[in-house]
Design a protein around this motif. Structure first.
Motif, PDB file in Angstrom:
ATOM      1  N   GLU A  64     -31.845 -24.340  31.843  1.00 23.94           N
ATOM      2  CA  GLU A  64     -32.623 -25.204  32.647  1.00 23.94           C
ATOM      3  C   GLU A  64     -32.143 -26.618  32.397  1.00 23.94           C
ATOM      4  O   GLU A  64     -31.254 -27.168  31.456  1.00 23.94           O
ATOM      5  N   ALA A  65     -32.248 -27.497  33.508  1.00 21.60           N
ATOM      6  CA  ALA A  65     -31.943 -28.713  33.674  1.00 21.60           C
ATOM      7  C   ALA A  65     -32.274 -29.587  32.543  1.00 21.60           C
ATOM      8  O   ALA A  65     -33.379 -29.519  32.153  1.00 21.60           O
ATOM      9  N   GLY A  66     -31.323 -30.350  32.088  1.00 27.29           N
ATOM     10  CA  GLY A  66     -31.769 -31.353  31.025  1.00 27.29           C
ATOM     11  C   GLY A  66     -31.294 -30.708  29.624  1.00 27.29           C
ATOM     12  O   GLY A  66     -31.595 -31.277  28.598  1.00 27.29           O
ATOM     13  N   ALA A  67     -31.159 -29.489  29.241  1.00 31.07           N
ATOM     14  CA  ALA A  67     -30.729 -28.910  27.957  1.00 31.07           C
ATOM     15  C   ALA A  67     -29.056 -28.862  27.817  1.00 31.07           C
ATOM     16  O   ALA A  67     -28.653 -28.874  26.530  1.00 31.07           O
ATOM     17  N   GLU A  68     -28.387 -29.258  28.928  1.00 29.94           N
ATOM     18  CA  GLU A  68     -26.950 -29.028  28.920  1.00 29.94           C
ATOM     19  C   GLU A  68     -26.428 -29.961  27.859  1.00 29.94           C
ATOM     20  O   GLU A  68     -25.430 -29.928  27.190  1.00 29.94           O
ATOM     21  N   THR A  69     -26.916 -31.323  27.865  1.00 26.86           N
ATOM     22  CA  THR A  69     -26.388 -32.185  26.976  1.00 26.86           C
ATOM     23  C   THR A  69     -26.287 -32.006  25.474  1.00 26.86           C
ATOM     24  O   THR A  69     -25.705 -31.953  24.564  1.00 26.86           O
ATOM     25  N   GLY A  70     -27.708 -31.445  25.350  1.00 27.04           N
ATOM     26  CA  GLY A  70     -27.924 -30.970  23.915  1.00 27.04           C
ATOM     27  C   GLY A  70     -27.194 -29.864  23.473  1.00 27.04           C
ATOM     28  O   GLY A  70     -26.770 -29.700  22.435  1.00 27.04           O
ATOM     29  N   ALA A 145     -35.259 -15.420  30.399  1.00 32.05           N
ATOM     30  CA  ALA A 145     -35.041 -16.198  29.097  1.00 32.05           C
ATOM     31  C   ALA A 145     -34.026 -17.186  29.468  1.00 32.05           C
ATOM     32  O   ALA A 145     -33.195 -17.216  30.027  1.00 32.05           O
ATOM     33  N   ALA A 146     -34.667 -18.404  29.273  1.00 29.41           N
ATOM     34  CA  ALA A 146     -33.819 -19.740  29.575  1.00 29.41           C
ATOM     35  C   ALA A 146     -33.863 -20.720  28.533  1.00 29.41           C
ATOM     36  O   ALA A 146     -34.877 -20.968  27.925  1.00 29.41           O
ATOM     37  N   ILE A 147     -32.633 -21.396  28.200  1.00 32.29           N
ATOM     38  CA  ILE A 147     -32.810 -22.532  27.314  1.00 32.29           C
ATOM     39  C   ILE A 147     -33.242 -23.438  28.054  1.00 32.29           C
ATOM     40  O   ILE A 147     -32.650 -23.999  28.884  1.00 32.29           O
ATOM     41  N   VAL A 148     -34.412 -24.156  27.326  1.00 30.72           N
ATOM     42  CA  VAL A 148     -35.141 -25.309  28.108  1.00 30.72           C
ATOM     43  C   VAL A 148     -34.619 -26.708  27.376  1.00 30.72           C
ATOM     44  O   VAL A 148     -34.987 -27.796  28.002  1.00 30.72           O
ATOM     45  N   GLU A 149     -34.425 -26.713  26.306  1.00 35.40           N
ATOM     46  CA  GLU A 149     -34.057 -27.881  25.584  1.00 35.40           C
ATOM     47  C   GLU A 149     -33.063 -27.449  24.310  1.00 35.40           C
ATOM     48  O   GLU A 149     -33.331 -26.423  23.494  1.00 35.40           O
ATOM     49  N   ALA A 150     -32.473 -28.498  23.810  1.00 31.93           N
ATOM     50  CA  ALA A 150     -31.467 -28.359  22.764  1.00 31.93           C
ATOM     51  C   ALA A 150     -31.171 -29.707  21.906  1.00 31.93           C
ATOM     52  O   ALA A 150     -30.885 -30.747  22.816  1.00 31.93           O
ATOM     53  N   SER A 151     -30.937 -29.799  20.816  1.00 31.13           N
ATOM     54  CA  SER A 151     -30.305 -30.975  19.942  1.00 31.13           C
ATOM     55  C   SER A 151     -30.006 -30.782  18.959  1.00 31.13           C
ATOM     56  O   SER A 151     -30.143 -29.523  18.183  1.00 31.13           O
ATOM     57  N   VAL A 152     -29.217 -31.828  18.179  1.00 32.90           N
ATOM     58  CA  VAL A 152     -28.695 -31.476  16.884  1.00 32.90           C
ATOM     59  C   VAL A 152     -29.092 -32.974  16.162  1.00 32.90           C
ATOM     60  O   VAL A 152     -28.876 -33.991  16.619  1.00 32.90           O
ATOM     61  N   GLU A 153     -29.937 -33.014  14.821  1.00 34.72           N
ATOM     62  CA  GLU A 153     -29.995 -34.036  14.020  1.00 34.72           C
ATOM     63  C   GLU A 153     -29.792 -33.405  12.717  1.00 34.72           C
ATOM     64  O   GLU A 153     -30.388 -32.694  12.187  1.00 34.72           O
ATOM     65  N   THR A 156     -28.997 -30.300  11.937  1.00 30.08           N
ATOM     66  CA  THR A 156     -29.818 -29.260  11.949  1.00 30.08           C
ATOM     67  C   THR A 156     -29.906 -28.972  13.560  1.00 30.08           C
ATOM     68  O   THR A 156     -30.151 -30.032  14.448  1.00 30.08           O
ATOM     69  N   ALA A 157     -29.692 -27.866  14.044  1.00 32.89           N
ATOM     70  CA  ALA A 157     -29.650 -27.599  15.519  1.00 32.89           C
ATOM     71  C   ALA A 157     -31.111 -26.963  15.990  1.00 32.89           C
ATOM     72  O   ALA A 157     -31.485 -25.938  15.136  1.00 32.89           O
ATOM     73  N   ARG A 158     -31.577 -27.343  17.133  1.00 35.63           N
ATOM     74  CA  ARG A 158     -32.983 -26.795  17.367  1.00 35.63           C
ATOM     75  C   ARG A 158     -32.460 -26.553  18.944  1.00 35.63           C
ATOM     76  O   ARG A 158     -32.193 -27.405  19.930  1.00 35.63           O
ATOM     77  N   ILE A 159     -32.958 -25.146  19.314  1.00 36.69           N
ATOM     78  CA  ILE A 159     -32.898 -24.728  20.728  1.00 36.69           C
ATOM     79  C   ILE A 159     -34.383 -24.171  21.157  1.00 36.69           C
ATOM     80  O   ILE A 159     -34.711 -23.270  20.291  1.00 36.69           O
ATOM     81  N   ALA A 160     -34.747 -24.421  22.340  1.00 38.60           N
ATOM     82  CA  ALA A 160     -36.078 -24.015  22.753  1.00 38.60           C
ATOM     83  C   ALA A 160     -35.688 -23.104  23.732  1.00 38.60           C
ATOM     84  O   ALA A 160     -35.225 -23.533  24.661  1.00 38.60           O
ATOM     85  N   VAL A 161     -36.256 -21.926  23.712  1.00 37.78           N
ATOM     86  CA  VAL A 161     -36.038 -20.936  24.770  1.00 37.78           C
ATOM     87  C   VAL A 161     -37.436 -20.739  25.487  1.00 37.78           C
ATOM     88  O   VAL A 161     -38.437 -20.138  24.634  1.00 37.78           O
TER      89      VAL A 161
END
Length: 214
Positions: A64-70, A145-153, A156-161
């Motif tokens: 989904e839009a907004g998840a690509e950068t993460g 099923a779609a990835i809605v958010e992702a990040s690395v901090e 540690t990577a976090r991905i919301a589906v």
């Protein structure tokens, strides 16, 4: 190669929501454009679930839009990560976890979740058993099923589906009488599960660290 994802839950909150059969919520894949350098891998688990090793989506159904950068951050940190395979693995885990909880299969849950989270599931199952309740639930379909958010901090990577699924559910009492639900009418469910993995670790498994309603 067969890939599977191993997840762990946020104990009390998720156990409570699963025990409620997810029936009080409502809901039915987007491929991020990839450059040659951005080819991605999928997490795996010690048991086998058949997942096609070369799933490739065109268009934008599983992101989904907004998840690509993460996601690009995740790919930069772990060049073996594959978006489509991750989504397929998360769908397999979603089904396995729900079915294990519904059946009261604590052995399987012990493999799928961390110790503190397993305690929450065990308590929910114990409470259910004490009440004499038996769940006869069925995951009819995962519509999307779609990835809605992702990040690395801090590596540690976090991905919301987000999962849009149809679930049929029945709760019976100790005498087998239906006290709630219906197997003939599926309920639309919309969940967001967040998975995390320490990218410094040799362990390829992802764990479920948060759940919410979509």
């Amino acid at each position: 190669m067969v890939y599977v994802i191993l997840f762990a839950f946020v104990a009390g909150f998720l156990a409570l929501r699963l025990y409620a059969v997810l029936g009080k919520r409502t809901g039915h894949e987007q491929a991020m454009p990839k450059t040659a350098e951005e080819r991605i891998p999928v997490p795996s688990i010690p048991r086998s679930i058949d997942i096609a090793p070369e799933v490739r989506e065109t268009g934008s159904r599983n992101i989904e839009a907004g998840a690509e950068t993460g996601l690009r951050q995740v790919i930069q940190a772990d060049s073996s990560f594959d978006v489509a395979q991750f989504v397929e693995g998360s769908k397999a885990a979603y089904r396995m976890i729900l079915e294990a909880f519904w059946k009261g299969d604590e052995e399987t849950l012990a493999w799928l979740v961390e110790d503190d989270v397993r305690a929450g599931f065990s308590q929910a199952i114990a409470d259910r058993n004490a009440a004499g309740h038996v769940l006869e639930n069925r995951l009819v379909a995962i519509e999307r099923a779609a990835i809605v958010e992702a990040s690395v901090e801090s590596k540690t990577a976090r991905i919301a589906v987000r999962f849009d699924a149809d679930i049929a559910s029945v709760t019976r009492d100790k005498d087998g009488n239906v006290i709630a639900g219906s197997l003939s009418d599926a309920v639309e469910v919309r969940d967001i599960w967040t998975f995390a993995r320490n990218l410094r670790s040799d362990d390829p498994n992802w764990k479920l660290v948060e759940t919410d309603e979509a």
